[in-house]
Design an enzyme around this catalytic site. Structure first.
Site, PDB file in Angstrom:
ATOM      1  N   GLU A  93       7.836  60.866  68.952  1.00 10.45           N
ATOM      2  CA  GLU A  93       7.404  59.663  68.245  1.00 10.45           C
ATOM      3  C   GLU A  93       5.883  59.520  68.298  1.00 10.45           C
ATOM      4  O   GLU A  93       5.242  59.929  69.267  1.00 10.45           O
ATOM      5  CB  GLU A  93       8.083  58.429  68.848  1.00 10.45           C
ATOM      6  CG  GLU A  93       9.574  58.423  68.538  1.00 10.45           C
ATOM      7  CD  GLU A  93      10.302  57.208  69.079  1.00 10.45           C
ATOM      8  OE1 GLU A  93      10.983  56.545  68.290  1.00 10.45           O
ATOM      9  OE2 GLU A  93      10.198  56.936  70.276  1.00 10.45           O
ATOM     10  N   CYS A 111      -1.444  56.672  68.618  1.00  9.62           N
ATOM     11  CA  CYS A 111      -0.937  57.001  69.944  1.00  9.62           C
ATOM     12  C   CYS A 111      -0.101  58.268  69.796  1.00  9.62           C
ATOM     13  O   CYS A 111       0.952  58.254  69.162  1.00  9.62           O
ATOM     14  CB  CYS A 111      -0.097  55.824  70.457  1.00  9.62           C
ATOM     15  SG  CYS A 111       0.661  56.116  72.055  1.00  9.62           S
ATOM     16  N   CYS A 118       9.342  64.068  79.154  1.00  6.75           N
ATOM     17  CA  CYS A 118       8.357  64.078  80.234  1.00  6.75           C
ATOM     18  C   CYS A 118       9.062  64.388  81.545  1.00  6.75           C
ATOM     19  O   CYS A 118      10.184  63.934  81.770  1.00  6.75           O
ATOM     20  CB  CYS A 118       7.654  62.729  80.333  1.00  6.75           C
ATOM     21  SG  CYS A 118       6.355  62.706  81.607  1.00  6.75           S
ATOM     22  N   CYS A 122       8.884  58.609  85.994  1.00 10.09           N
ATOM     23  CA  CYS A 122       8.581  57.220  86.352  1.00 10.09           C
ATOM     24  C   CYS A 122       9.793  56.369  85.937  1.00 10.09           C
ATOM     25  O   CYS A 122      10.202  56.407  84.767  1.00 10.09           O
ATOM     26  CB  CYS A 122       7.316  56.739  85.658  1.00 10.09           C
ATOM     27  SG  CYS A 122       5.918  57.853  85.926  1.00 10.09           S
ATOM     28  N   CYS A 125      10.147  53.994  82.632  1.00  7.97           N
ATOM     29  CA  CYS A 125       9.673  54.527  81.350  1.00  7.97           C
ATOM     30  C   CYS A 125      10.799  55.239  80.599  1.00  7.97           C
ATOM     31  O   CYS A 125      11.491  56.090  81.164  1.00  7.97           O
ATOM     32  CB  CYS A 125       8.521  55.495  81.628  1.00  7.97           C
ATOM     33  SG  CYS A 125       8.033  56.478  80.208  1.00  7.97           S
ATOM     34  N   CYS A 342       4.401  50.455  74.732  1.00 10.02           N
ATOM     35  CA  CYS A 342       4.257  51.361  75.878  1.00 10.02           C
ATOM     36  C   CYS A 342       5.583  51.576  76.592  1.00 10.02           C
ATOM     37  O   CYS A 342       6.273  50.623  76.921  1.00 10.02           O
ATOM     38  CB  CYS A 342       3.290  50.768  76.898  1.00 10.02           C
ATOM     39  SG  CYS A 342       1.657  50.538  76.275  1.00 10.02           S
TER      40      CYS A 342
HETATM   41  N1  SAH Z   1       2.265  60.004  80.716  1.00 15.69           N
HETATM   42  C1  SAH Z   1       1.049  59.295  80.603  1.00 15.69           C
HETATM   43  C2  SAH Z   1       0.816  58.688  79.260  1.00 15.69           C
HETATM   44  C3  SAH Z   1       1.969  58.019  78.522  1.00 15.69           C
HETATM   45  S1  SAH Z   1       2.560  56.470  79.021  1.00 15.69           S
HETATM   46  C4  SAH Z   1       0.935  58.244  81.663  1.00 15.69           C
HETATM   47  O1  SAH Z   1       1.926  57.939  82.303  1.00 15.69           O
HETATM   48  O2  SAH Z   1      -0.171  57.769  81.869  1.00 15.69           O
HETATM   49  C5  SAH Z   1       1.348  55.228  78.593  1.00 15.69           C
HETATM   50  C6  SAH Z   1       1.368  54.045  79.567  1.00 15.69           C
HETATM   51  O3  SAH Z   1       2.544  53.220  79.416  1.00 15.69           O
HETATM   52  C7  SAH Z   1       1.356  54.489  81.021  1.00 15.69           C
HETATM   53  O4  SAH Z   1       0.450  53.735  81.772  1.00 15.69           O
HETATM   54  C8  SAH Z   1       2.777  54.202  81.441  1.00 15.69           C
HETATM   55  O5  SAH Z   1       2.925  54.105  82.826  1.00 15.69           O
HETATM   56  C9  SAH Z   1       3.062  52.935  80.699  1.00 15.69           C
HETATM   57  N2  SAH Z   1       4.481  52.586  80.603  1.00 15.69           N
HETATM   58  C10 SAH Z   1       5.556  53.419  80.717  1.00 15.69           C
HETATM   59  N3  SAH Z   1       6.705  52.721  80.576  1.00 15.69           N
HETATM   60  C11 SAH Z   1       6.357  51.436  80.363  1.00 15.69           C
HETATM   61  C12 SAH Z   1       7.113  50.228  80.123  1.00 15.69           C
HETATM   62  N4  SAH Z   1       8.442  50.238  80.081  1.00 15.69           N
HETATM   63  N5  SAH Z   1       6.407  49.090  79.929  1.00 15.69           N
HETATM   64  C13 SAH Z   1       5.065  49.081  79.942  1.00 15.69           C
HETATM   65  N6  SAH Z   1       4.306  50.178  80.164  1.00 15.69           N
HETATM   66  C14 SAH Z   1       4.950  51.340  80.370  1.00 15.69           C
HETATM   67 FE1  SF4 Z   2       5.902  60.452  81.883  1.00 12.98          FE
HETATM   68 FE2  SF4 Z   2       6.536  57.962  81.266  1.00 12.98          FE
HETATM   69 FE3  SF4 Z   2       5.610  58.528  83.708  1.00 12.98          FE
HETATM   70 FE4  SF4 Z   2       3.947  58.657  81.599  1.00 12.98          FE
HETATM   71  S1  SF4 Z   2       4.978  56.832  82.398  1.00 12.98           S
HETATM   72  S2  SF4 Z   2       4.161  60.165  83.263  1.00 12.98           S
HETATM   73  S3  SF4 Z   2       5.376  59.381  79.998  1.00 12.98           S
HETATM   74  S4  SF4 Z   2       7.542  59.268  82.846  1.00 12.98           S
END
Ligand code: SAH
Ligand code: SF4
Length: 351
Positions: A93, A111, A118, A122, A125, A342
């Protein structure tokens, strides 16, 4: 290397013209069609002779963009999310966010995804929950920006993508070489010419790669997904913290600042009861008091697989950080209604 010419630098195209016994000025023309005009295919390249196209095709070269499977636009029309299909059927996406301000020039931010899925896991996410599929090629990364530029031009022929954030699906620094090459392509003055300072790379904290990025001599903004200010809390939210704990991460950020003189952005997804207390604010102060940075607070966007709650205290938390003399803001929310915010990208059409 990949045979999709969308990922080729001008130098690589020059080399290809030599190898294929084609005149060198064709390299510049091709580059122009791809990086400046975002051609959808050979058919649009009016000044490229058919014989040359055939020769390149026979040698296995192509110039395709990802296929748009679906496109959703937010109610206010300012956010567009595209579900894209890659050549092997993987789905990713990409999100376009348009900002219109009377006081400054329009901003069109894309974006981009850097991986399908990934591997970082986390727990809050949606991308992490789906697991890792594969790295994207340079052409697939640049192709997302090209497609969004075409979408912008449909309605506003004089506008183009002005900013790019590597914050879509995937961990950009785990696909380091491709991400760096894509940055150099979109920054190139004969292409989209997007300034380095208008490009942001977001990482969950891969320390060795942050140090590599510092040595690239590029002025891109580094965004680090911090989310917690103690190792104990962060390890729970960002598992890679067990490998690269905060002390190492902050030292790498310091190196990045010294090399680029660019403030670090710390992303801080605010989760109720996890990281939104007075103590959390004080811990952040202790951790970041000597760091040139700003903190981007993102109220958690709820995803279906996890039972974390969105904090109700974002404004209070940001105010507390400001009172502690930390620069902090709430991230402007866009695309929630179309699951484009995000952490909500999962590449399966939102089902
Ligand atoms: N993998 C990279 C970039 C993609 S995520 C990273 O983790 O930095 C972009 C941002 O969105 C990151 O700071 C991530 O932690 C945050 N994010 C992930 N899931 C989210 C959620 N459910 N609500 C708000 N932010 C989220
Ligand atoms: Fe991967 Fe989501 Fe963690 Fe970013 S926030 S490193 S996309 S698992």
């Amino acid at each position: 290397m990949d045979n999709n010419l969308y990922g080729y630098s001008i130098e690589q195209l020059n080399k290809l013209m030599k190898e294929e016994n084609l005149p060198s000025f064709r390299a510049k023309q091709l580059y122009n069609w791809l990086q400046k005009n975002q051609a959808l295919g050979w058919e649009e390249m009016k000044n490229i002779p058919h014989t040359m196209v055939q020769k390149l095709k026979d040698a296995g070269y192509g110039c395709s963009l990802p296929k748009i499977l679906s496109q959703s636009t937010s109610e206010d029309g300012m956010t567009v999310k595209c579900l894209l299909e890659l050549e092997d059927g993987e789905q990713i996406e990409t999100v376009l966010m348009r900002y219109r301000r009377s006081s400054s020039r329009n901003r069109n931010t894309v974006c981009v995804s850097s991986q399908a899925g990934c591997a970082m896991g986390c727990p809050f996410c949606a991308t992490g929950n789906a697991g890792f599929k594969r790295d994207l090629s340079v052409a697939e990364i640049v192709g997302q920006i090209a497609l969004m530029n075409r979408i912008i031009r449909e309605t506003e022929p004089d506008e183009q993508v002005t900013n790019v954030v590597y914050m879509g699906m995937g961990e950009p620094l785990q696909n380091y070489d491709q991400v760096i090459q894509s940055i150099r392509l979109i920054n190139h003055e004969q292409g989209l010419n997007i300034g380095m300072r208008r490009i942001t790379v977001s990482t969950c904290g891969l320390v060795p790669r942050i140090l590599d990025l510092a040595a690239e001599g590029m002025q891109v903004t580094l965004a680090v997904s911090l989310h917690a200010a103690t190792d104990e809390k962060r390890a729970k939210l960002v598992p890679v913290n067990r490998k690269y704990p905060l002390e190492q991460l902050l030292a790498a950020c310091q190196k990045y600042y010294e090399a680029t003189k660019r403030k670090i952005t710390f992303e801080y997804t605010l989760i109720e009861g996890e990281n939104d207390s007075e103590q959390d604010a004080l811990d952040l102060k202790r951790l970041l008091k000597d760091v040139h940075c700003n903190i981007n607070v993102i109220p958690l966007n709820v995803v279906s697989h996890a039972d974390f709650k969105r904090s109700r205290f974002a404004h209070r938390f940001v105010k507390r950080l400001n009172d502690l003399h930390l620069e902090a803001t709430i991230r402007e929310e866009m695309g929630l209604g179309i699951d484009a915010a995000c952490g909500q990208l999962k590449g399966n059409g939102g089902v």
